[in-house]
Scaffold this motif. Structure first.
Motif, mmCIF file in Angstrom:
data_model
loop_
_atom_site.group_PDB
_atom_site.id
_atom_site.type_symbol
_atom_site.label_atom_id
_atom_site.label_comp_id
_atom_site.label_asym_id
_atom_site.label_seq_id
_atom_site.Cartn_x
_atom_site.Cartn_y
_atom_site.Cartn_z
ATOM 1 N N MET A 1 1.683 6.449 11.304
ATOM 2 C CA MET A 1 1.815 7.041 9.963
ATOM 3 C C MET A 1 0.435 7.274 9.382
ATOM 4 S SD MET A 1 4.382 7.969 8.112
ATOM 5 C CE MET A 1 5.704 6.975 8.764
ATOM 6 N N LYS A 2 0.232 8.356 8.696
ATOM 7 C CA LYS A 2 -1.093 8.684 8.188
ATOM 8 C C LYS A 2 -1.473 7.786 7.028
ATOM 9 C CE LYS A 2 -0.939 13.524 9.592
ATOM 10 N NZ LYS A 2 -0.977 14.915 9.161
ATOM 11 N N ARG A 3 -2.788 7.551 6.908
ATOM 12 C CA ARG A 3 -3.289 6.597 5.931
ATOM 13 C C ARG A 3 -3.062 7.039 4.486
ATOM 14 N NH1 ARG A 3 -4.349 1.267 6.697
ATOM 15 N NH2 ARG A 3 -5.825 0.512 5.177
ATOM 16 N N HIS A 4 -3.039 8.369 4.229
ATOM 17 C CA HIS A 4 -2.926 8.816 2.842
ATOM 18 C C HIS A 4 -1.575 8.462 2.225
ATOM 19 C CE1 HIS A 4 -1.324 12.427 5.065
ATOM 20 N NE2 HIS A 4 -0.418 12.308 4.109
ATOM 21 N N ASN A 5 -0.600 8.073 3.054
ATOM 22 C CA ASN A 5 0.709 7.692 2.530
ATOM 23 C C ASN A 5 0.711 6.321 1.869
ATOM 24 O OD1 ASN A 5 2.083 9.998 3.234
ATOM 25 N ND2 ASN A 5 2.634 9.238 5.280
ATOM 26 N N GLN A 6 -0.438 5.595 1.978
ATOM 27 C CA GLN A 6 -0.483 4.227 1.481
ATOM 28 C C GLN A 6 -0.135 4.138 0.000
ATOM 29 O OE1 GLN A 6 -4.106 2.262 2.421
ATOM 30 N NE2 GLN A 6 -3.440 0.298 1.612
ATOM 31 N N VAL B 1 -2.354 -8.165 4.742
ATOM 32 C CA VAL B 1 -1.024 -7.546 4.546
ATOM 33 C C VAL B 1 -1.126 -6.309 3.659
ATOM 34 C CG1 VAL B 1 1.246 -7.862 3.484
ATOM 35 C CG2 VAL B 1 0.307 -9.648 4.944
ATOM 36 N N PHE B 2 -1.893 -6.401 2.558
ATOM 37 C CA PHE B 2 -1.955 -5.277 1.626
ATOM 38 C C PHE B 2 -2.990 -4.232 2.016
ATOM 39 C CE2 PHE B 2 0.654 -8.104 -0.802
ATOM 40 C CZ PHE B 2 1.496 -7.243 -1.490
ATOM 41 N N SER B 3 -3.581 -4.400 3.207
ATOM 42 C CA SER B 3 -4.403 -3.319 3.756
ATOM 43 C C SER B 3 -3.539 -2.336 4.545
ATOM 44 C CB SER B 3 -5.500 -3.882 4.675
ATOM 45 O OG SER B 3 -4.930 -4.399 5.874
ATOM 46 N N PHE B 4 -2.282 -2.739 4.843
ATOM 47 C CA PHE B 4 -1.358 -1.841 5.535
ATOM 48 C C PHE B 4 -0.822 -0.791 4.563
ATOM 49 C CE2 PHE B 4 -0.503 -5.748 8.239
ATOM 50 C CZ PHE B 4 -1.176 -5.258 9.357
ATOM 51 N N PRO B 5 -0.503 0.398 5.075
ATOM 52 C CA PRO B 5 0.128 1.413 4.207
ATOM 53 C C PRO B 5 1.605 1.103 3.984
ATOM 54 C CG PRO B 5 -0.139 2.283 6.429
ATOM 55 C CD PRO B 5 -0.787 0.919 6.432
ATOM 56 N N PHE B 6 2.084 1.385 2.767
ATOM 57 C CA PHE B 6 3.508 1.234 2.425
ATOM 58 C C PHE B 6 4.011 2.605 1.977
ATOM 59 C CE2 PHE B 6 1.690 -2.985 1.817
ATOM 60 C CZ PHE B 6 2.572 -3.767 2.537
ATOM 61 N N SER C 1 11.393 -13.238 -3.102
ATOM 62 C CA SER C 1 10.008 -13.178 -3.571
ATOM 63 C C SER C 1 9.184 -12.348 -2.597
ATOM 64 C CB SER C 1 9.409 -14.587 -3.673
ATOM 65 O OG SER C 1 9.376 -15.203 -2.396
ATOM 66 N N CYS C 2 7.915 -12.134 -2.942
ATOM 67 C CA CYS C 2 7.025 -11.345 -2.081
ATOM 68 C C CYS C 2 6.405 -12.227 -1.002
ATOM 69 C CB CYS C 2 5.927 -10.693 -2.924
ATOM 70 S SG CYS C 2 6.499 -9.311 -3.921
ATOM 71 N N GLU C 3 7.234 -12.802 -0.159
ATOM 72 C CA GLU C 3 6.707 -13.585 0.954
ATOM 73 C C GLU C 3 6.254 -12.645 2.059
ATOM 74 O OE1 GLU C 3 7.946 -17.670 1.966
ATOM 75 O OE2 GLU C 3 9.856 -17.027 1.129
ATOM 76 N N THR C 4 5.280 -13.102 2.838
ATOM 77 C CA THR C 4 4.654 -12.255 3.855
ATOM 78 C C THR C 4 5.653 -11.578 4.795
ATOM 79 O OG1 THR C 4 2.706 -13.681 3.787
ATOM 80 C CG2 THR C 4 2.916 -12.206 5.679
ATOM 81 N N PRO C 5 6.587 -12.303 5.436
ATOM 82 C CA PRO C 5 7.482 -11.639 6.387
ATOM 83 C C PRO C 5 8.319 -10.523 5.751
ATOM 84 C CG PRO C 5 7.571 -14.022 6.669
ATOM 85 C CD PRO C 5 6.824 -13.769 5.405
ATOM 86 N N ALA C 6 8.789 -10.755 4.519
ATOM 87 C CA ALA C 6 9.639 -9.758 3.851
ATOM 88 C C ALA C 6 8.849 -8.504 3.513
ATOM 89 C CB ALA C 6 10.239 -10.363 2.583
ATOM 90 N N VAL C 7 7.620 -8.656 3.027
ATOM 91 C CA VAL C 7 6.780 -7.503 2.672
ATOM 92 C C VAL C 7 6.336 -6.770 3.927
ATOM 93 C CG1 VAL C 7 4.610 -6.780 1.567
ATOM 94 C CG2 VAL C 7 5.992 -8.589 0.524
ATOM 95 N N LEU C 8 6.044 -7.533 4.976
ATOM 96 C CA LEU C 8 5.553 -6.944 6.230
ATOM 97 C C LEU C 8 6.560 -5.972 6.833
ATOM 98 C CD1 LEU C 8 2.929 -7.362 7.911
ATOM 99 C CD2 LEU C 8 4.259 -8.894 9.383
ATOM 100 N N GLU C 9 7.847 -6.206 6.605
ATOM 101 C CA GLU C 9 8.887 -5.322 7.144
ATOM 102 C C GLU C 9 8.799 -3.909 6.578
ATOM 103 O OE1 GLU C 9 12.678 -7.117 6.541
ATOM 104 O OE2 GLU C 9 12.331 -8.755 7.965
ATOM 105 N N LEU C 10 8.155 -3.744 5.413
ATOM 106 C CA LEU C 10 8.046 -2.429 4.777
ATOM 107 C C LEU C 10 6.766 -1.695 5.162
ATOM 108 C CD1 LEU C 10 9.264 -3.258 1.138
ATOM 109 C CD2 LEU C 10 10.603 -2.585 3.143
ATOM 110 N N ALA C 11 5.875 -2.349 5.891
ATOM 111 C CA ALA C 11 4.611 -1.710 6.272
ATOM 112 C C ALA C 11 4.867 -0.636 7.317
ATOM 113 C CB ALA C 11 3.643 -2.755 6.814
ATOM 114 N N CYS C 12 4.330 0.560 7.078
ATOM 115 C CA CYS C 12 4.522 1.645 8.049
ATOM 116 C C CYS C 12 3.254 1.783 8.887
ATOM 117 C CB CYS C 12 4.892 2.950 7.363
ATOM 118 S SG CYS C 12 3.906 3.336 5.921
#
Length: 314
Positions: free
Chosen positions: A1-6, A163-168, A178-189
């Motif tokens: 996925m392209k970076r500009h989508n972050q 984690v928040f260096s990944f694009p969403f 809550s915003c636990e790492t595994p749950a948020v990580l599932e949304l990283a593209c």
């Protein structure tokens, strides 16, 4: 996925228990009571140990730090979860989610090492009572506490930043409480393979290592207990150790299952229950486990209560 989508995702929606609309009111009531009892129980321990000079020894100062951590992790997770139960879904900004993840990791990792330090303290006190003042002196105590807190800060900083260096790029619904790492990580593209390797290794170091230290400490303590001449003393020590190990196993077991496999095959509801066990149940149980069986803490509480009554009387 392209970076500009972050930047396409500007906020997240925490779904919490929105798939159980018929239970929302009951869950809200139960969680609110548990949250208030947790805050009150841990606050009482912090105040008692702060005010009573005789409790300014490693055993109780470790417990005071543990109560600060337990109260803090509940305060990070529970208010948002209660808001989610009252409004069906909770919206949280990217920055808010980052902050929540940071503090969950900070307090969670700190608790892992604090529990390990507390087990080592009990091991030294029971297995080497004559050498205990030298083994657990003020300098050693301060080093163990500082190591626990600094480890929490370092792990939280590295993991949250990564984690928040990944694009969403969307969707933005987090099927968790809550915003636990595994749950948020599932949304990283993006490819999170190297992060998952880091998360696995980090969990081994920050969760499994202290847990093994605790188990080894309690095995040594168990052998020391078996050599006690008094049957009453053995029963009391067994009872105390069993309660501590129950709390520790609950905390480390569910934390391991959650963080060893960030993208594991557990159902979302199972993950929520596992998260509740170490973010809600453990902070509730720890004040009961570590204080109700402790005559010195109960004595200090009664002493402070009598002092307060005397002041009002005069």
């Amino acid at each position: 996925m392209k970076r500009h989508n972050q930047s396409s995702v500007v906020e997240f929606i925490l779904l919490g228990f929105s798939n159980f609309p018929e239970l929302r009111e009951q869950l809200f009531g139960v969680f609110l009571v548990v949250y208030l009892v947790t805050l009150m129980g841990n606050a009482v321990i912090i105040v008692i140990i702060s005010l009573e000079q005789s409790l300014h020894v490693p055993l109780y100062l470790f417990l005071q730090n543990l109560s600060v951590v337990d109260m803090s992790i509940s305060a990070v997770i529970m208010p948002g979860m209660l808001v989610g139960l009252s409004t069906e879904k909770m919206r949280i900004s990217i920055l808010g989610c980052l902050a929540q993840m940071y503090f969950i990791l900070l307090f969670g990792v700190t608790e892992c090492f604090l529990l390990g330090a507390m087990a080592y303290d009990r091991f030294a006190a029971i297995c080497s009572p004559l050498s205990y003042p030298m083994i657990m002196n003020k300098r050693v105590f301060m080093k163990l506490v500082m190591f626990s807190w600094v480890s929490g800060i370092l792990v939280a900083t590295v993991q949250t930043s990564w984690v928040f260096s990944f694009p969403f790029c969307g969707p933005n619904e987090i099927n968790h409480i809550s915003c636990e790492t595994p749950a948020v990580l599932e949304l990283a593209c993006a490819d999170t393979f190297w992060f998952e390797i880091y998360a696995f290794t980090g969990t081994i170091m920050t969760v499994m290592a202290p847990f093994l230290l605790i188990l080894l400490s309690y095995i040594r303590i168990l052998f020391a207990i078996l050599r006690m001449p008094s049957t009453t003393g053995r029963q009391k020590a067994f009872s105390t150790c069993a309660s501590h190990l129950t709390s520790v196993t609950l905390f480390y077991g569910t934390a391991n299952m959650t963080y060893l496999q960030p993208k594991s095959g557990y159902s979302p509801e199972t993950k929520k229950l596992m998260s509740l066990s170490y973010s809600l149940l453990t902070p509730l149980l720890n004040p009961l486990i570590y204080s109700l069986r402790n005559s010195e803490l109960k004595g200090a509480l009664m002493k402070l209560w009598r002092r307060k009554v005397d002041l009002h009387t005069f």
